[in-house]
Scaffold this active site. Structure first.
Site: not given
Length: 373
Positions: A155, A159
């Site tokens: 994650y 991002k």
């Protein structure tokens, strides 16, 4: 701009829907296209209530569907890209997260170039900045300090890469000869009505005599209310569309916080639920260093079992660091460049969220209980 159109991705989600709620009030806006993979019935009902001032068009589709993105971007003046896969516990396969968060963003940028969409706003996260260790504090961090995560968790990495792609696309030539203007927003931990994390905390406590968990007591953070995080997106949109403000905002990222008091995640949950009889766990948690090494051992077990069995540990070092660090950021740059000022005070945010918690408690109490013999 007269009769302009805006696309919001992730529009059926916690933050995306709040952005849409504020967006319907924008001047001269003709249509909002809401793109998401799934729209729950209650979300569709709320969206139907917003119809009137602005045409709302629901588009059910994947961020990885090139045809869907091309159609969604056609004739649009601005894109707010709030869609992403969020995973703190490494439950979702790494390739899936990287595809949706990175490849999906790159595909959407390409669709904007082909459809000559001039404005692109990306919802990033403070996870691209850290924390990297629970032993190292970031206090009142600022954009110019260039904090960067060193974690390899999918994650965080996804991002970071997606945000970099968005900022690098600023100034890119469009099909019609114009140029693309982009910026990224990095909200703090977002709380408020509809928060999945808060929902699970409340649900777990309701199963445990209203006793809240104490997994995040070592943290000091400055969370942001969902209404304020959404408001920052509206102001970023206005800034990129304003010829005077745009040059300062283009290609920039901004930390988004508000005036919620600095506190631990556990204290925040308690402050939002105590009116309904919730209380902190009186038992202290294990020392953080011990939990960290336990998480390391569980990760090793998961790794050793991976050839024959998929084991998702209930604990990992990344999550422990995220939830037990001292990490706060200033929103002064957003204040200066975007004219950002929280739309909701802490007291208003707390009241609205507390009311929603009351609704959850009410729903729980209405649920028939199994009889035991």
């Amino acid at each position: 701009m007269t009769g302009w159109k805006c696309l919001v991705t992730g529009a059926g989600g916690f933050l995306g829907l709040r952005i849409v709620r504020l967006l319907v009030e924008e001047k001269e806006l003709q249509e909002i296209r809401l793109l998401d993979k799934v729209f729950k019935p209650e979300i569709q009902e709320e969206i139907s209530k917003l119809q009137g001032k602005v045409k709302l068009t629901l588009l059910k589709g994947s961020i990885l569907d090139e045809h869907c993105l091309r159609q969604a971007c056609q004739g649009v003046s601005a894109v707010i890209h709030a869609a992403s896969l969020i995973d703190y516990m490494n439950v979702i396969h790494r390739n899936t997260i990287m595809n949706v968060n990175v490849k999906g963003t790159q595909m959407l940028l390409e669709a904007c170039v082909q459809a000559s969409v001039p404005t692109f706003i990306y919802t990033s996260t403070i996870e691209v900045a850290g924390p990297n260790s629970y032993r190292e504090a970031i206090v009142n961090g600022r954009e110019e300090e260039l904090h960067k995560t060193t974690w390899s968790a999918p994650y965080s990495v996804s991002k970071q890469l997606a945000e970099a792609a968005v900022l690098a696309a600023n100034g890119r030539g469009l099909q019609n000869g114009g140029t693309l203007s982009t910026c990224a927003l990095r909200p703090m931990y977002i709380y408020g009505e509809g928060s999945q994390i808060l929902y699970y905390s409340v649900d777990g406590a309701l199963q445990n005599n209203h006793i809240l968990s104490n997994h995040c007591s070592y943290s000091v953070v400055n969370p942001v209310y969902v209404g304020n995080a959404a408001w920052a997106h509206i102001l970023a949109l206005r800034a990129l569309q304003d010829p005077k403000k745009a040059p300062r905002v283009q290609g920039q990222f901004y930390y988004i916080a508000d005036d919620t008091p600095h506190q631990s995640y556990d204290n925040l949950t308690y402050n939002l639920t105590k009116e309904w009889g919730f209380s902190p766990n009186p038992r202290g948690s294990l020392p953080l260093s011990l939990r960290y090494w336990l998480a390391f051992l569980l990760e090793m077990v998961s790794f050793l079992l991976s050839p024959i069995y998929t084991y998702h540990p209930p604990l990992n070092r990344h999550w422990l660091t995220l939830s037990n660090s001292i990490i706060t950021f200033s929103y002064s740059k957003a204040q200066r460049d975007l004219g950002y000022k929280p739309l909701f005070s802490w007291e208003e945010a707390k009241q609205k969220t507390t009311e929603w918690v009351g609704f959850l408690v009410e729903q729980h109490n209405k649920t028939p209980k199994m009889k035991t013999h």
